[in-house]
Design an enzyme around this catalytic site. Structure first.
Site, PDB file in Angstrom:
ATOM      1  N   LYS A   1       0.878  -1.252  -0.111  1.00 30.41           N
ATOM      2  CA  LYS A   1       0.080  -0.042   0.007  1.00 30.41           C
ATOM      3  C   LYS A   1       1.180   1.189   0.087  1.00 30.41           C
ATOM      4  O   LYS A   1       2.009   1.400   0.514  1.00 30.41           O
ATOM      5  CB  LYS A   1      -1.022   0.029   1.257  1.00 30.41           C
TER       6      LYS A   1
ATOM      7  N   VAL B   1      10.552  -4.971   3.607  1.00 30.89           N
ATOM      8  CA  VAL B   1      10.424  -5.165   4.976  1.00 30.89           C
ATOM      9  C   VAL B   1      10.664  -3.826   5.696  1.00 30.89           C
ATOM     10  O   VAL B   1      11.741  -3.177   5.306  1.00 30.89           O
ATOM     11  CB  VAL B   1      11.486  -6.314   5.709  1.00 30.89           C
ATOM     12  N   ALA B   2       9.742  -3.327   6.655  1.00 31.01           N
ATOM     13  CA  ALA B   2      10.017  -2.029   7.522  1.00 31.01           C
ATOM     14  C   ALA B   2      10.318  -0.935   6.285  1.00 31.01           C
ATOM     15  O   ALA B   2      11.023  -0.078   6.739  1.00 31.01           O
ATOM     16  CB  ALA B   2      11.086  -2.470   8.352  1.00 31.01           C
TER      17      ALA B   2
ATOM     18  N   GLY C   1       4.196  -6.504   5.954  1.00 32.84           N
ATOM     19  CA  GLY C   1       3.587  -7.354   6.782  1.00 32.84           C
ATOM     20  C   GLY C   1       2.134  -7.491   6.973  1.00 32.84           C
ATOM     21  O   GLY C   1       1.493  -8.830   6.986  1.00 32.84           O
ATOM     22  N   SER C   2       1.525  -6.565   6.768  1.00 28.38           N
ATOM     23  CA  SER C   2      -0.077  -6.284   6.850  1.00 28.38           C
ATOM     24  C   SER C   2      -0.590  -7.236   5.536  1.00 28.38           C
ATOM     25  O   SER C   2      -1.607  -7.849   5.718  1.00 28.38           O
ATOM     26  CB  SER C   2      -0.616  -4.924   6.689  1.00 28.38           C
TER      27      SER C   2
ATOM     28  N   ASP D   1      -2.991  -1.346   9.577  1.00 26.50           N
ATOM     29  CA  ASP D   1      -3.156  -1.329   7.880  1.00 26.50           C
ATOM     30  C   ASP D   1      -3.727  -2.714   7.666  1.00 26.50           C
ATOM     31  O   ASP D   1      -3.888  -2.810   6.417  1.00 26.50           O
ATOM     32  CB  ASP D   1      -1.673  -1.243   7.485  1.00 26.50           C
TER      33      ASP D   1
END
Length: 306
Positions: free
Chosen positions: A14, A103-104, A110-111, A144
């Site tokens: 997103k 990642v991050a 992750g969402s 999220d």
């Protein structure tokens, strides 16, 4: 995973087209007014029957595989556990997560994985969980995750977990430039609090919603807004330089995605995005990906072999 009965779904990254951040609430979260858009940069999640619970994570070369939490702390495990507990079934599946979302990185990878996990396990276990129940589980997993389950374009309020779909007639092309080093969401919010200690209500998203309705990329570019960009720039001055480079290469507008450090660049169309991406690669940003939005939320792809 042998793939004989694997259930698959993909979770979309997103971008926050608008991110208005308010003051800290009693629960420690910030009030938000945000417009999410899912884009065609996907993680893929597959599950098949197994006598216990295991996860294999694969990743594209530009994704920091080492930054993905282990099985116990993994959001995929948390999603599976919540769904299993809701239906009083055993947490048993062989999971494979193929990561293309950094990642991050401020792209909610992750969402996306959590949302896709809910979808594939619901199918694998034959649960037929109503969508409203899945959305409740998603809200427990993270701010999220409800949007990641819905996809498309949506307006998020509360801490971002209360999502209403927004009509979006446009086709929006982005260049996505991930960073080698991640940036802690908590650190960016803390720095926002230091920089804006008297934050009140979040900036409303009305201008952005009106811009979306035009279907015009230049109008949308002028309306993009992120209250976390300034603290992200302060923590990572290299991001300010990257935005300037992308815009000098012809992007209509550059923006830090969410809390960063991934930067995204809005372009006129697919050809323009390809041109901007090539220009960024020429300046030394080896990974410059093109993606289109809005992309759909996760849906079961069916069964297939690996």
């Amino acid at each position: 995973m042998n793939g004989t009965s694997a259930v698959r779904a993909r979770g979309a990254a997103k971008v926050n087209l608008h991110l208005g951040v308010g003051g800290v609430r009693d629960d420690g979260f910030h009030d938000l007014s945000t417009v999410y858009q899912a884009i065609s940069l996907f993680d893929h999640v597959a599950a098949e029957p197994w006598h216990s619970w295991r996860i294999e994570t694969r990743a594209k070369p530009y994704v920091d595989r080492a930054a993905v939490p282990g099985v116990g702390d993994n959001i995929v495990t948390r999603a599976g556990t919540l769904l299993a507990e809701l239906h009083d079934v055993e947490l048993q599946a062989d999971m494979v997560v193929d990561k293309a979302i950094p990642v991050a990185g401020g792209l909610a990878g992750g969402s996306a994985d959590a949302a896709a996990t809910l979808v594939v396990l619901d199918e694998l276990w034959g649960l037929q969980t109503p969508r409203d129940e899945l959305l409740k589980l998603a809200a427990h997993l993270g701010s999220d995750v409800p949007f990641a389950l819905l996809g498309g374009t949506g307006h998020g309020t509360g801490r971002g977990e209360l999502v209403e779909p927004i009509p979006d007639p446009g086709e929006w092309w982005w260049v996505v430039v991930p960073q080698r080093d991640g940036l802690s969401t908590q650190a960016v919010y803390r720095h926002f609090d230091d920089m804006v200690p008297d934050a009140g209500r979040p900036t409303p998203a009305d201008d952005l919603v009106r811009a979306l309705a035009t279907g015009d990329p230049r109008t949308l570019a002028a309306a993009l807004h992120n209250d976390l960009q300034r603290p992200a720039f302060d923590l990572r001055p290299d991001l300010r330089k990257l935005i300037a480079i992308g815009e000098s290469e012809g992007a209509l507008r550059g923006l830090v995605s969410g809390s960063g450090p991934t930067c995204v660049f809005l372009c006129e169309d697919e050809h323009h995005a390809d041109t901007v991406a090539e220009g960024l690669r020429y300046t030394g940003h080896v990974t410059a990906l093109t993606a289109c939005g809005p992309a759909p939320g996760p849906a079961v792809d069916g069964t297939a072999g690996d």
